[in-house]
Design a protein around this motif. Structure first.
Motif, PDB file in Angstrom:
ATOM      1  N   ARG A  36     -13.480 -16.552  -2.756  1.00  0.00           N
ATOM      2  CA  ARG A  36     -13.518 -16.262  -1.330  1.00  0.00           C
ATOM      3  C   ARG A  36     -12.792 -14.973  -0.988  1.00  0.00           C
ATOM      4  NH1 ARG A  36     -10.875 -20.337   2.016  1.00  0.00           N
ATOM      5  NH2 ARG A  36      -9.328 -20.415   0.362  1.00  0.00           N
ATOM      6  N   ARG A  37     -12.317 -14.257  -1.990  1.00  0.00           N
ATOM      7  CA  ARG A  37     -11.482 -13.086  -1.735  1.00  0.00           C
ATOM      8  C   ARG A  37     -12.228 -12.028  -0.926  1.00  0.00           C
ATOM      9  NH1 ARG A  37     -11.189  -8.476  -4.802  1.00  0.00           N
ATOM     10  NH2 ARG A  37     -12.332  -9.496  -6.480  1.00  0.00           N
ATOM     11  N   ARG A  38     -11.543 -11.487   0.041  1.00  0.00           N
ATOM     12  CA  ARG A  38     -12.048 -10.370   0.829  1.00  0.00           C
ATOM     13  C   ARG A  38     -10.958  -9.305   0.911  1.00  0.00           C
ATOM     14  NH1 ARG A  38     -12.609 -14.593   4.609  1.00  0.00           N
ATOM     15  NH2 ARG A  38     -14.620 -15.659   4.520  1.00  0.00           N
ATOM     16  N   ASN A  39     -11.379  -8.090   1.199  1.00  0.00           N
ATOM     17  CA  ASN A  39     -10.398  -7.014   1.370  1.00  0.00           C
ATOM     18  C   ASN A  39      -9.969  -6.962   2.830  1.00  0.00           C
ATOM     19  OD1 ASN A  39     -10.546  -6.287  -1.301  1.00  0.00           O
ATOM     20  ND2 ASN A  39     -12.268  -4.913  -0.970  1.00  0.00           N
ATOM     21  N   GLY A  40      -9.341  -8.036   3.294  1.00  0.00           N
ATOM     22  CA  GLY A  40      -8.989  -8.136   4.697  1.00  0.00           C
ATOM     23  C   GLY A  40      -7.537  -7.810   4.986  1.00  0.00           C
ATOM     24  N   TYR A  41      -6.808  -7.352   4.000  1.00  0.00           N
ATOM     25  CA  TYR A  41      -5.380  -7.096   4.210  1.00  0.00           C
ATOM     26  C   TYR A  41      -5.183  -5.831   5.029  1.00  0.00           C
ATOM     27  CZ  TYR A  41      -0.428  -6.670   3.336  1.00  0.00           C
ATOM     28  OH  TYR A  41       0.926  -6.574   3.492  1.00  0.00           O
ATOM     29  N   HIS A  42      -4.374  -5.932   6.072  1.00  0.00           N
ATOM     30  CA  HIS A  42      -4.128  -4.779   6.926  1.00  0.00           C
ATOM     31  C   HIS A  42      -3.164  -3.827   6.228  1.00  0.00           C
ATOM     32  CE1 HIS A  42      -3.052  -2.317  10.365  1.00  0.00           C
ATOM     33  NE2 HIS A  42      -4.059  -2.864  11.023  1.00  0.00           N
ATOM     34  N   PRO A  43      -3.532  -2.527   6.077  1.00  0.00           N
ATOM     35  CA  PRO A  43      -2.706  -1.595   5.290  1.00  0.00           C
ATOM     36  C   PRO A  43      -1.317  -1.358   5.856  1.00  0.00           C
ATOM     37  CG  PRO A  43      -4.450  -0.426   6.466  1.00  0.00           C
ATOM     38  CD  PRO A  43      -4.738  -1.890   6.606  1.00  0.00           C
ATOM     39  N   ASN A 123      -6.651 -12.577   0.104  1.00  0.00           N
ATOM     40  CA  ASN A 123      -6.359 -11.401  -0.716  1.00  0.00           C
ATOM     41  C   ASN A 123      -6.010 -11.760  -2.153  1.00  0.00           C
ATOM     42  OD1 ASN A 123      -5.475 -10.666   2.252  1.00  0.00           O
ATOM     43  ND2 ASN A 123      -5.923  -8.737   1.228  1.00  0.00           N
ATOM     44  N   ILE A 124      -5.947 -13.051  -2.469  1.00  0.00           N
ATOM     45  CA  ILE A 124      -5.605 -13.465  -3.823  1.00  0.00           C
ATOM     46  C   ILE A 124      -6.773 -13.181  -4.763  1.00  0.00           C
ATOM     47  CG2 ILE A 124      -5.038 -15.424  -5.301  1.00  0.00           C
ATOM     48  CD1 ILE A 124      -3.660 -16.717  -2.919  1.00  0.00           C
ATOM     49  N   ILE A 125      -6.481 -12.467  -5.846  1.00  0.00           N
ATOM     50  CA  ILE A 125      -7.471 -12.229  -6.892  1.00  0.00           C
ATOM     51  C   ILE A 125      -7.381 -13.322  -7.940  1.00  0.00           C
ATOM     52  CG2 ILE A 125      -8.222 -10.628  -8.700  1.00  0.00           C
ATOM     53  CD1 ILE A 125      -7.120  -8.354  -6.973  1.00  0.00           C
ATOM     54  N   ALA A 135       5.136 -17.240 -14.278  1.00  0.00           N
ATOM     55  CA  ALA A 135       3.890 -17.336 -13.514  1.00  0.00           C
ATOM     56  C   ALA A 135       3.557 -15.958 -12.947  1.00  0.00           C
ATOM     57  CB  ALA A 135       4.023 -18.356 -12.387  1.00  0.00           C
ATOM     58  N   TYR A 136       2.288 -15.753 -12.599  1.00  0.00           N
ATOM     59  CA  TYR A 136       1.881 -14.460 -12.056  1.00  0.00           C
ATOM     60  C   TYR A 136       0.877 -14.657 -10.926  1.00  0.00           C
ATOM     61  CZ  TYR A 136      -2.287 -15.165 -14.894  1.00  0.00           C
ATOM     62  OH  TYR A 136      -3.435 -15.690 -15.445  1.00  0.00           O
ATOM     63  N   LEU A 137       0.873 -13.699 -10.017  1.00  0.00           N
ATOM     64  CA  LEU A 137      -0.016 -13.687  -8.867  1.00  0.00           C
ATOM     65  C   LEU A 137      -0.530 -12.267  -8.688  1.00  0.00           C
ATOM     66  CD1 LEU A 137      -1.126 -14.763  -6.068  1.00  0.00           C
ATOM     67  CD2 LEU A 137       1.119 -14.170  -5.140  1.00  0.00           C
ATOM     68  N   ILE A 138      -1.841 -12.106  -8.557  1.00  0.00           N
ATOM     69  CA  ILE A 138      -2.435 -10.787  -8.339  1.00  0.00           C
ATOM     70  C   ILE A 138      -3.117 -10.788  -6.976  1.00  0.00           C
ATOM     71  CG2 ILE A 138      -4.057  -9.051  -9.174  1.00  0.00           C
ATOM     72  CD1 ILE A 138      -3.684 -10.145 -11.971  1.00  0.00           C
ATOM     73  N   LEU A 139      -2.750  -9.789  -6.167  1.00  0.00           N
ATOM     74  CA  LEU A 139      -3.279  -9.647  -4.813  1.00  0.00           C
ATOM     75  C   LEU A 139      -3.947  -8.299  -4.648  1.00  0.00           C
ATOM     76  CD1 LEU A 139      -0.287 -10.770  -2.557  1.00  0.00           C
ATOM     77  CD2 LEU A 139      -2.343 -12.093  -2.991  1.00  0.00           C
ATOM     78  N   ARG A 140      -4.922  -8.251  -3.742  1.00  0.00           N
ATOM     79  CA  ARG A 140      -5.454  -6.985  -3.280  1.00  0.00           C
ATOM     80  C   ARG A 140      -4.705  -6.603  -2.017  1.00  0.00           C
ATOM     81  NH1 ARG A 140      -7.926  -3.040  -5.568  1.00  0.00           N
ATOM     82  NH2 ARG A 140      -9.172  -4.601  -6.665  1.00  0.00           N
ATOM     83  N   VAL A 141      -3.999  -5.481  -2.039  1.00  0.00           N
ATOM     84  CA  VAL A 141      -3.269  -4.988  -0.874  1.00  0.00           C
ATOM     85  C   VAL A 141      -3.815  -3.606  -0.542  1.00  0.00           C
ATOM     86  CG1 VAL A 141      -1.189  -6.345  -1.151  1.00  0.00           C
ATOM     87  CG2 VAL A 141      -1.389  -4.229  -2.410  1.00  0.00           C
ATOM     88  N   SER A 142      -4.421  -3.491   0.644  1.00  0.00           N
ATOM     89  CA  SER A 142      -5.117  -2.279   1.022  1.00  0.00           C
ATOM     90  C   SER A 142      -6.149  -1.977  -0.062  1.00  0.00           C
ATOM     91  CB  SER A 142      -4.118  -1.124   1.209  1.00  0.00           C
ATOM     92  OG  SER A 142      -4.766   0.013   1.710  1.00  0.00           O
TER      93      SER A 142
END
Length: 223
Positions: A36-43, A123-125, A135-142
């Motif tokens: 469901r990931r989208r590039n919706g993170y506000h820069p 934004n979670i990849i 543990a690890y977490l990868i996010l799309r930020v901007s």
């Protein structure tokens, strides 16, 4: 019945990411993808990264207590140590926040995880672990990718060999996939003490004497 019970039941029981979070552990050591990931993170939104040794999140009531505490602070991602929950899972809480956890080598101690603010779920990849201590977490930020690695190091009661294994696990998490930003945080069970002469990796506000685990932590490399 208290107002907390009326307004914020602890856990929804539904998976946070479709296909994962069955309630029996999702095998997340390989990493759960988010379709469901989208590039919706506000820069312009600032990320607030927090790390916390929670001592235990074994019961749903403890999760509610944690969220109540965090409601008074600004936070985006919280790395968790000593979650002490059974199994491994990724679930959405009634608050809309996402909880990922992996139990330790023994149920009565250890374990790592993340609490991710509901505004960042899309934004979670991927989210997962390489061991019960990392543990690890990868996010799309901007337009960039951010990897956050949460560590729970062995205490001084454990042999140095276990500490070295933890650092190897940290390196495995870094190399799992390439990201633009990398952050390593957590409970290293180490005393850094005051900064030595010519030392640039340690801040100027350290206190006390450095111990052997702190000496091992100082030259930490992001590779």
């Amino acid at each position: 019945m208290s107002s907390t019970d009326e307004t914020r039941p602890p856990v929804s029981g539904s998976p946070a990411i479709p296909g994962y979070g069955s309630g029996q552990g999702n095998g997340g050591a390989g990493g759960a993808k988010n379709p469901r990931r989208r590039n919706g993170y506000h820069p312009r939104r600032q990320l607030a990264l927090v790390t916390y040794n929670v001592r235990t999140l074994r019961t749903d009531e403890k999760i509610v207590e944690l969220e109540d505490e965090m409601s008074r602070l600004r936070w985006s991602i919280m790395g968790l140590s000593e979650v002490r929950r059974e199994g491994e899972d990724t679930i959405t809480l009634k608050s809309g926040n996402l909880l990922y956890y992996r139990e330790g080598d023994q149920l009565s101690q250890g374990g790592v995880g993340f609490l991710v603010h509901r505004s960042l779920i899309n934004n979670i990849i991927t989210i997962g672990s390489v061991s019960s201590r990392v543990a690890y977490l990868i996010l799309r930020v901007s337009k960039r990718s951010l990897k956050v690695i949460q560590v729970y190091a062995p205490t001084s009661k454990h042999p140095d060999e276990e500490v070295e294994v933890m650092y190897e696990d940290k390196s495995r998490a870094i190399h799992k996939s390439k990201t633009y930003f990398n952050v390593v945080m957590g409970d290293f069970n180490a005393k850094l003490g005051k900064r030595g002469d010519g030392e640039l990796r340690v801040g100027e506000f350290g206190y006390g004497q450095r111990n052997s685990r702190g000496q091992r932590l100082v030259p930490l490399k992001m590779r």
